[in-house]
Write an enzyme that holds these catalytic residues in place. Structure first.
Site, mmCIF file in Angstrom:
data_model
loop_
_atom_site.group_PDB
_atom_site.id
_atom_site.type_symbol
_atom_site.label_atom_id
_atom_site.label_comp_id
_atom_site.label_asym_id
_atom_site.label_seq_id
_atom_site.Cartn_x
_atom_site.Cartn_y
_atom_site.Cartn_z
ATOM 1 N N ASP A 3 4.306 5.940 -6.616
ATOM 2 C CA ASP A 3 4.726 6.790 -5.662
ATOM 3 C C ASP A 3 3.598 7.906 -5.360
ATOM 4 O O ASP A 3 3.660 8.657 -4.273
ATOM 5 C CB ASP A 3 5.805 7.831 -6.261
ATOM 6 N N ASN A 53 4.859 6.698 -11.151
ATOM 7 C CA ASN A 53 5.920 5.807 -10.474
ATOM 8 C C ASN A 53 7.288 6.322 -11.442
ATOM 9 O O ASN A 53 7.405 6.969 -12.178
ATOM 10 C CB ASN A 53 5.351 4.325 -10.953
#
Ligand code: MRU
Length: 366
Positions: free
Chosen positions: A253, A263
């Site tokens: 992310d 993440n």
């Protein structure tokens, strides 16, 4: 009832724009999967904010694309009788609302910044009409989507080279076509390896608390006919110890300048397990997921989500009323645990500041 064996036909795009400058954003509602393929039309910015917050659209690149189209929805509502400064104020308001939907995935802010830059360029260059501005913003949102598609396929090609034939590969959450414009990042690597005839087998972490692995990743792997097995998150260590896994691959992310990668919660634990079992741990992500303004993962904001996702997932209470809950949606895996980062420009190894800088700047053409 959904049966993974009955899937046929091309996958539906998770984010799509219908119509021209006054069109609408259509999302595949991911909260309904795999039981139901329900489309959701967004006509105004609050619809998009709600969809991102509720994870109807989710995954870092898909959130960014949806937010870019959110700016197009705001632009479609601008008043032609107003001047550029009033248009700017309206779009900045839309940008702020969209930016407040979720904090961790940097693709959201990256896409919004790109859209606002296009607004500034278009309105300062000449005496622009509202319809020209709307067309230009829509073209930029389409470009963000199309570039993401290309990046995913390129990540797939680079990453597939890392997987030996016959590998068992463990993945977490969903970093597939649903989370991107198409194809996916971590899943893009697995689809490519499968298409190359490498005979991989994928172990899918169910991904508590919202089950993106169980609901979404298995759905996508079934559509691409990639052999896979669903496991509970807590089974990963045992599956590794049994020698079933030769690589772990996840999406991200936000990746800081030193390679620390945020993440889905649980990713950090998997990276520790992979290190303990001497299994390579790969993170696949496009350049739009790197945040080079952050020195390290320490500075990545971690979203906290409602307690009910843990105590009352999918409509059934599984913990006593009023129990104290901590529900961080993401964690940060330190660069030292990441064997390589897989980007559209190539594989970054070792994972450190200078290798990342070398690979990403200046951005070479795809
Ligand atoms: O909370 P989610 O479902 O949006 O989390 C998504 C992930 O953690 C993905 O792995 C990440 O966004 C990469 S998607 C290509």
């Amino acid at each position: 009832m959904f049966d993974a064996r009955q899937l046929t036909g091309p996958p539906l795009p998770s984010v799509r724009w219908e119509g021209g400058r006054d069109g609408r954003l259509v999302l595949l509602d991911q909260t309904r999967l795999p039981l139901e393929e329900r489309l959701l039309a967004c006509h105004k910015v609050p619809d998009v904010v709600e969809a991102i917050r509720q994870l109807r659209v989710r995954g870092a690149p898909a959130i960014g694309i949806a937010a870019a189209y959110g700016i197009c929805l705001a632009a479609a509502r601008l008043d032609p009788s107003q001047d550029v400064s009033q248009w700017r104020e309206e779009l900045q308001h839309a940008r702020t609302e969209l930016a407040q939907s979720r904090p961790t995935a940097v693709n959201l802010f990256w896409a919004l910044d790109r859209m606002m830059r296009v607004f500034e360029e278009t309105t300062t260059a000449k005496n622009v009409s509202l319809s020209e501005l709307q067309d230009r913003l829509l073209a930029e949102a389409h470009a963000i989507r199309d570039e993401d598609r290309q990046m995913c396929h390129s990540i797939g090609r680079h990453g597939a080279d890392l997987l030996p034939p016959g590998s068992g590969v463990l993945t977490h959450c969903n970093a597939g076509g649903l989370a991107t414009a198409e194809y996916g990042t971590a899943l893009g690597v697995l689809f490519t390896a499968h298409d190359q005839g490498k005979q991989i087998h994928v172990y899918v972490d169910e991904t508590r608390p919202l089950l993106q692995g169980a609901r979404l990743t298995t759905w996508e792997l079934a559509q691409h006919s990639v052999p896979h097995t669903l496991i509970c998150d807590s089974m990963a260590a045992q599956v590794m110890r049994e020698g079933r896994v030769q690589a772990v691959i996840t999406g991200a992310d936000r990746i800081a300048a030193n390679g620390d990668a945020a993440n889905k919660i649980g990713t950090y634990g998997l990276a520790l397990l992979a290190r303990a079992h001497q299994i390579p741990f790969y993170v696949a992500a496009p350049s739009s997921t790197f945040d080079l303004t952050l020195e390290s993962g320490e500075a990545i904001p971690i979203e906290e989500r409602p307690a009910e996702e843990v105590t009352c997932g999918f409509g059934r209470r599984t913990a006593p009323e009023g129990v104290d809950v901590y529900n961080p949606a993401f964690d940060v895996t330190p660069a030292s645990l990441i064997t390589a980062l897989i980007t559209e420009h190539g594989v970054i190894r070792p994972v450190d500041r200078s290798s990342i800088e070398r690979c990403l700047s200046p951005t070479p053409p795809l």
